[in-house]
Design a protein around this motif. Structure first.
Motif, PDB file in Angstrom:
ATOM      1  N   GLN A 141       0.828  -1.209   0.000  1.00  0.00           N
ATOM      2  CA  GLN A 141       0.000   0.000   0.000  1.00  0.00           C
ATOM      3  C   GLN A 141       0.859   1.255   0.000  1.00  0.00           C
ATOM      4  O   GLN A 141       0.535   2.238  -0.685  1.00  0.00           O
ATOM      5  N   GLU A 142       1.943   1.243   0.744  1.00  0.00           N
ATOM      6  CA  GLU A 142       2.833   2.405   0.784  1.00  0.00           C
ATOM      7  C   GLU A 142       3.479   2.643  -0.572  1.00  0.00           C
ATOM      8  O   GLU A 142       3.603   3.790  -1.023  1.00  0.00           O
ATOM      9  N   ARG A 143       3.880   1.558  -1.236  1.00  0.00           N
ATOM     10  CA  ARG A 143       4.512   1.699  -2.556  1.00  0.00           C
ATOM     11  C   ARG A 143       3.518   2.201  -3.596  1.00  0.00           C
ATOM     12  O   ARG A 143       3.867   3.000  -4.465  1.00  0.00           O
ATOM     13  N   ARG A 144       2.288   1.725  -3.505  1.00  0.00           N
ATOM     14  CA  ARG A 144       1.270   2.204  -4.440  1.00  0.00           C
ATOM     15  C   ARG A 144       0.964   3.683  -4.196  1.00  0.00           C
ATOM     16  O   ARG A 144       0.805   4.462  -5.142  1.00  0.00           O
ATOM     17  N   LEU A 145       0.869   4.065  -2.939  1.00  0.00           N
ATOM     18  CA  LEU A 145       0.601   5.466  -2.619  1.00  0.00           C
ATOM     19  C   LEU A 145       1.729   6.362  -3.112  1.00  0.00           C
ATOM     20  O   LEU A 145       1.480   7.468  -3.612  1.00  0.00           O
ATOM     21  N   GLU A 146       2.965   5.893  -3.010  1.00  0.00           N
ATOM     22  CA  GLU A 146       4.100   6.666  -3.496  1.00  0.00           C
ATOM     23  C   GLU A 146       3.982   6.925  -4.996  1.00  0.00           C
ATOM     24  O   GLU A 146       4.262   8.032  -5.484  1.00  0.00           O
ATOM     25  N   SER A 147       3.548   5.911  -5.741  1.00  0.00           N
ATOM     26  CA  SER A 147       3.341   6.067  -7.178  1.00  0.00           C
ATOM     27  C   SER A 147       2.219   7.061  -7.464  1.00  0.00           C
ATOM     28  O   SER A 147       2.337   7.921  -8.354  1.00  0.00           O
ATOM     29  N   GLN A 148       1.133   6.965  -6.728  1.00  0.00           N
ATOM     30  CA  GLN A 148       0.004   7.873  -6.908  1.00  0.00           C
ATOM     31  C   GLN A 148       0.376   9.314  -6.565  1.00  0.00           C
ATOM     32  O   GLN A 148      -0.007  10.253  -7.273  1.00  0.00           O
ATOM     33  N   GLU A 149       1.138   9.491  -5.517  1.00  0.00           N
ATOM     34  CA  GLU A 149       1.565  10.836  -5.134  1.00  0.00           C
ATOM     35  C   GLU A 149       2.511  11.428  -6.169  1.00  0.00           C
ATOM     36  O   GLU A 149       2.451  12.630  -6.465  1.00  0.00           O
ATOM     37  N   HIS A 150       3.365  10.595  -6.731  1.00  0.00           N
ATOM     38  CA  HIS A 150       4.278  11.078  -7.767  1.00  0.00           C
ATOM     39  C   HIS A 150       3.503  11.531  -9.003  1.00  0.00           C
ATOM     40  O   HIS A 150       3.824  12.572  -9.603  1.00  0.00           O
ATOM     41  N   LEU A 170      -3.694   9.760 -18.637  1.00  0.00           N
ATOM     42  CA  LEU A 170      -3.111   9.122 -17.458  1.00  0.00           C
ATOM     43  C   LEU A 170      -3.146   7.612 -17.635  1.00  0.00           C
ATOM     44  O   LEU A 170      -4.204   7.033 -17.891  1.00  0.00           O
ATOM     45  N   ASP A 171      -1.991   6.966 -17.475  1.00  0.00           N
ATOM     46  CA  ASP A 171      -1.913   5.527 -17.704  1.00  0.00           C
ATOM     47  C   ASP A 171      -2.079   4.744 -16.398  1.00  0.00           C
ATOM     48  O   ASP A 171      -2.074   5.308 -15.304  1.00  0.00           O
ATOM     49  N   ASP A 172      -2.236   3.430 -16.543  1.00  0.00           N
ATOM     50  CA  ASP A 172      -2.339   2.491 -15.420  1.00  0.00           C
ATOM     51  C   ASP A 172      -3.486   2.841 -14.486  1.00  0.00           C
ATOM     52  O   ASP A 172      -3.351   2.855 -13.262  1.00  0.00           O
ATOM     53  N   ASN A 173      -4.621   3.093 -15.080  1.00  0.00           N
ATOM     54  CA  ASN A 173      -5.853   3.359 -14.360  1.00  0.00           C
ATOM     55  C   ASN A 173      -6.600   2.039 -14.149  1.00  0.00           C
ATOM     56  O   ASN A 173      -6.276   1.025 -14.767  1.00  0.00           O
ATOM     57  N   PHE A 174      -7.570   2.034 -13.286  1.00  0.00           N
ATOM     58  CA  PHE A 174      -8.427   0.855 -13.044  1.00  0.00           C
ATOM     59  C   PHE A 174      -7.631  -0.380 -12.633  1.00  0.00           C
ATOM     60  O   PHE A 174      -7.927  -1.492 -13.067  1.00  0.00           O
ATOM     61  N   LEU A 175      -6.606  -0.194 -11.830  1.00  0.00           N
ATOM     62  CA  LEU A 175      -5.849  -1.322 -11.307  1.00  0.00           C
ATOM     63  C   LEU A 175      -6.197  -1.524  -9.835  1.00  0.00           C
ATOM     64  O   LEU A 175      -6.767  -0.633  -9.201  1.00  0.00           O
ATOM     65  N   PRO A 176      -5.890  -2.668  -9.279  1.00  0.00           N
ATOM     66  CA  PRO A 176      -6.150  -2.873  -7.851  1.00  0.00           C
ATOM     67  C   PRO A 176      -5.536  -1.764  -7.004  1.00  0.00           C
ATOM     68  O   PRO A 176      -4.400  -1.331  -7.258  1.00  0.00           O
ATOM     69  N   GLY A 178      -6.764   1.192  -6.986  1.00  0.00           N
ATOM     70  CA  GLY A 178      -7.124   2.457  -7.609  1.00  0.00           C
ATOM     71  C   GLY A 178      -6.302   2.832  -8.815  1.00  0.00           C
ATOM     72  O   GLY A 178      -6.715   3.652  -9.625  1.00  0.00           O
ATOM     73  N   GLY A 179      -5.096   2.264  -8.940  1.00  0.00           N
ATOM     74  CA  GLY A 179      -4.250   2.608 -10.075  1.00  0.00           C
ATOM     75  C   GLY A 179      -3.426   3.850  -9.833  1.00  0.00           C
ATOM     76  O   GLY A 179      -3.610   4.598  -8.869  1.00  0.00           O
ATOM     77  N   LYS A 180      -2.509   4.084 -10.753  1.00  0.00           N
ATOM     78  CA  LYS A 180      -1.548   5.174 -10.618  1.00  0.00           C
ATOM     79  C   LYS A 180      -2.181   6.570 -10.525  1.00  0.00           C
ATOM     80  O   LYS A 180      -1.737   7.410  -9.747  1.00  0.00           O
ATOM     81  N   PRO A 181      -3.232   6.881 -11.300  1.00  0.00           N
ATOM     82  CA  PRO A 181      -3.732   8.264 -11.329  1.00  0.00           C
ATOM     83  C   PRO A 181      -4.843   8.599 -10.334  1.00  0.00           C
ATOM     84  O   PRO A 181      -5.512   9.614 -10.485  1.00  0.00           O
ATOM     85  N   THR A 182      -5.053   7.774  -9.324  1.00  0.00           N
ATOM     86  CA  THR A 182      -6.179   7.978  -8.412  1.00  0.00           C
ATOM     87  C   THR A 182      -6.216   9.388  -7.830  1.00  0.00           C
ATOM     88  O   THR A 182      -7.249  10.076  -7.876  1.00  0.00           O
ATOM     89  N   LEU A 183      -5.120   9.844  -7.264  1.00  0.00           N
ATOM     90  CA  LEU A 183      -5.085  11.171  -6.640  1.00  0.00           C
ATOM     91  C   LEU A 183      -5.177  12.275  -7.689  1.00  0.00           C
ATOM     92  O   LEU A 183      -5.815  13.311  -7.453  1.00  0.00           O
ATOM     93  N   ASP A 198     -12.767   6.890 -18.827  1.00  0.00           N
ATOM     94  CA  ASP A 198     -12.028   6.331 -17.704  1.00  0.00           C
ATOM     95  C   ASP A 198     -11.946   4.828 -17.910  1.00  0.00           C
ATOM     96  O   ASP A 198     -12.883   4.089 -17.590  1.00  0.00           O
ATOM     97  N   PHE A 199     -10.825   4.402 -18.476  1.00  0.00           N
ATOM     98  CA  PHE A 199     -10.653   3.000 -18.838  1.00  0.00           C
ATOM     99  C   PHE A 199      -9.289   2.569 -18.306  1.00  0.00           C
ATOM    100  O   PHE A 199      -8.905   2.988 -17.218  1.00  0.00           O
ATOM    101  N   HIS A 200      -8.525   1.756 -19.026  1.00  0.00           N
ATOM    102  CA  HIS A 200      -7.169   1.443 -18.553  1.00  0.00           C
ATOM    103  C   HIS A 200      -6.317   2.713 -18.529  1.00  0.00           C
ATOM    104  O   HIS A 200      -5.402   2.839 -17.709  1.00  0.00           O
TER     105      HIS A 200
END
Length: 208
Positions: A141-150, A170-176, A178-183, A198-200
């Motif tokens: 979860q911390e690693r995913r949040l770091e990607s989202q914050e970046h 924005l790429d890597d959307n709709f992944l477990p 929330g995906g990269k662009p959630t924030l 709002d797809f992949h």
């Protein structure tokens, strides 16, 4: 004036270079979002400036984004600026795209640092840097949040350079998780941007 239907065709039409060359097997979900983005870009801007963060790391596969952007520009004009923190990725993608007669610039840099200093137009911004973890390792979860914050930091770094007609992809959307662009999507919605699909990948614009 540029023909506004340069890209759009039915996928089974034999002259559709985009589908035939990159997505002929029909299994890559990025086909649909790239198709919309290129149609819209061809209508909005001649000789567009495209900026991507996170250069292509496979010669063919996944999104093949850098190669596709180079081909678009070689066919219709414009400029690509591709940024990646890994110098080896930059070296390799230069070799893969050497055959395209396109105005392209490859930057080995932290994407946020580069975007903060960038002064110039942006007609399409494609945010796809910082790996979004899909493993079962520790601190997931911390690693995913770091990607989202970046991802959000990247957008805020370039935001001052965007025009009302800029397209945001924005790429890597709709992944477990929330995906990269959630924030970034939450931020865009708060700022009054419009989500087209709002797809992949997720497409956003300021004005229709």
């Amino acid at each position: 004036m540029m023909n506004r239907w340069l890209i759009y065709t039915r996928p089974d039409w034999p002259f559709n270079w985009f589908f035939n060359q990159y997505y002929e097997n029909g299994t890559n979900p990025r086909y649909f979002t790239f198709q919309i983005v290129f149609n819209l870009l061809s209508q909005r801007k001649e000789n567009p400036v495209i900026i991507e963060t996170g250069s292509q790391w496979l010669e063919k596969g996944d999104g093949s984004s850098t190669t596709i952007f180079c081909e678009y520009i070689s066919r219709y004009g414009g400029k690509l600026i591709s940024i990646d923190i890994n110098p080896n990725t930059i070296k390799t993608v230069k070799e893969w795209t050497a055959g395209y007669q396109a105005d392209k610039e490859f930057i080995a840099s932290d994407s946020v640092a580069y975007l903060e200093k960038y002064q110039g137009p942006v007609d399409l911004i494609y945010l796809d840097s910082f790996h979004y973890s899909m493993d079962d390792g520790p601190n997931l979860q911390e690693r995913r949040l770091e990607s989202q914050e970046h991802n959000l930091k990247e957008f805020k770094a370039i935001e001052k350079q965007l025009s009302p007609s800029t397209i945001i992809l924005l790429d890597d959307n709709f992944l477990p998780g929330g995906g990269k662009p959630t924030l970034t999507k939450d931020y865009l919605e708060q700022k009054g941007y419009i989500c087209l699909l709002d797809f992949h990948q997720s497409i956003w614009i300021k004005e229709i």
